[in-house]
Design a protein around this motif. Structure first.
Motif, mmCIF file in Angstrom:
data_model
loop_
_atom_site.group_PDB
_atom_site.id
_atom_site.type_symbol
_atom_site.label_atom_id
_atom_site.label_comp_id
_atom_site.label_asym_id
_atom_site.label_seq_id
_atom_site.Cartn_x
_atom_site.Cartn_y
_atom_site.Cartn_z
ATOM 1 N N SER A 1 0.877 -1.326 0.107
ATOM 2 C CA SER A 1 -0.047 -0.259 -0.007
ATOM 3 C C SER A 1 0.604 1.296 0.153
ATOM 4 C CB SER A 1 -0.906 -0.011 1.182
ATOM 5 O OG SER A 1 -2.063 -0.923 1.366
ATOM 6 N N GLU A 2 1.828 1.272 0.858
ATOM 7 C CA GLU A 2 2.829 2.218 0.837
ATOM 8 C C GLU A 2 3.505 2.642 -0.597
ATOM 9 O OE1 GLU A 2 6.980 3.715 3.331
ATOM 10 O OE2 GLU A 2 5.612 1.986 3.862
ATOM 11 N N ALA A 3 3.968 1.565 -1.277
ATOM 12 C CA ALA A 3 4.709 1.940 -2.428
ATOM 13 C C ALA A 3 3.541 2.386 -3.497
ATOM 14 C CB ALA A 3 4.945 0.529 -2.810
ATOM 15 N N PRO B 1 14.784 -2.740 -9.637
ATOM 16 C CA PRO B 1 16.037 -2.587 -8.455
ATOM 17 C C PRO B 1 15.122 -2.138 -7.407
ATOM 18 C CG PRO B 1 17.008 -1.870 -10.600
ATOM 19 C CD PRO B 1 15.225 -1.669 -10.907
ATOM 20 N N GLY B 2 15.404 -2.957 -6.382
ATOM 21 C CA GLY B 2 14.929 -2.543 -4.907
ATOM 22 C C GLY B 2 13.649 -2.920 -4.418
ATOM 23 N N ASP C 1 8.051 -8.896 -5.971
ATOM 24 C CA ASP C 1 8.148 -10.079 -6.611
ATOM 25 C C ASP C 1 7.897 -11.207 -5.681
ATOM 26 O OD1 ASP C 1 8.603 -11.262 -9.172
ATOM 27 O OD2 ASP C 1 10.326 -12.318 -8.211
ATOM 28 N N ASP C 2 8.537 -11.242 -4.532
ATOM 29 C CA ASP C 2 8.043 -12.289 -3.891
ATOM 30 C C ASP C 2 6.776 -12.297 -3.143
ATOM 31 O OD1 ASP C 2 10.803 -13.158 -3.970
ATOM 32 O OD2 ASP C 2 11.386 -12.009 -2.356
#
Length: 284
Positions: free
Chosen positions: A123-125, A220-221, A226-227
């Protein structure tokens, strides 16, 4: 928005959270089923559609019904991608016994509950980019990113322009805006908390549920996402497989594409939807 097939008229109506055209006779996107006339509408707060407040699923479903009524479509196969796919299912849930919803197609639109491990970080992202001010090169950057998925530049540019609004100084503001994004997140968490099985219990019309067969390569980062998405997709896949064995009205399939399948593999999506629509039972 309809065509005659045998003795029946089939309507196909698409709601999308990422791109589209208002149902005014403009050409449908490449993911529209071949041979079946279709119309596309952006969800409230996305593309060319005005915002609503509060943004709730019942209100969005009502907006879809009003749009269908305005275009003389009493019954439709509602198709949506991502958030739009969840709206398509909600439209079917709000219209039981095939009333108004002949069928629904959900293209990789699944969510998790607020308490799901990692949900807060996602949510933050997502919220960090909602309503953000982007540089003038924003569209070009999105096109370059889409090229890594094999999405043609013209298709990627159209999608990127529909997912942002131009500002007077040449910059862009992403859509939806943050206040709307917060309300959407809360609605999705409510549905996700039900679990896929309970959520789909409320839809009795034929459903086509399509999952992406591949993950979007992580930036990247962002390997953690993905997990997260792989774990969640596996759990959803398990529930869908069980449902398809006990619910004959549910069809589940995977497509060799990532989440933005409507842009990455529109012809394959169109064929899936067309075959599903043409195989629907004839109304009595």
């Amino acid at each position: 928005m309809s065509m005659t097939m045998g003795a029946t008229a089939l309507n196909w109506f698409c709601c999308t959270a990422s791109h589209g055209r208002s149902p005014t006779g403009t050409p449908p996107p490449p993911s529209s089923p071949p041979g079946i006339a279709s119309s596309v509408v952006d969800l409230p707060g996305h593309g060319r559609s005005p915002d609503i407040s509060p943004w709730t699923m019942p209100t969005v479903v009502r907006h879809l019904a009003d749009t269908l009524d305005a275009h003389g479509v009493p019954e439709a196969v509602v198709v949506g991608h991502s958030l739009g796919g969840m709206v398509a299912v909600e439209y079917a849930r709000a219209n039981p016994n095939h009333a108004r919803a002949r069928a629904a197609v959900n293209l990789d639109g699944f969510w998790w509950g607020r308490e799901y491990p990692g949900a807060d970080r996602v949510s933050e992202a997502l919220l960090a980019s909602a309503g953000a001010i982007a540089p003038s090169e924003y569209i070009e950057e999105k096109v370059l990113h889409a090229a890594r998925l094999g999405i043609p530049a013209d298709r990627a540019e159209a999608a990127a322009r529909a997912a942002a609004r131009p500002l007077p100084d040449g910059k862009w503001q992403t859509l939806p805006q943050r206040a709307t994004a917060l309300e959407i997140r809360d609605e999705l968490h409510k549905l996700g908390a039900l679990g896929v099985t309970t959520w789909l219990d409320g839809a009795d019309c034929p459903l086509l549920l399509v999952q992406a067969g591949r993950r979007v390569p992580p930036a990247p980062g962002m390997e953690w996402f993905d997990d997260f998405s792989t774990r969640f997709a596996q759990e959803v896949s398990g529930e869908l497989a069980a449902l398809s064995r006990t619910r004959p009205t549910i069809t589940v399939t995977r497509i060799d594409a990532t989440h933005p399948m409507n842009l990455e593999a529109p012809e394959a999506v169109a064929t899936l939807v067309a075959d599903f629509v043409r195989g629907l039972p004839q109304p009595s």
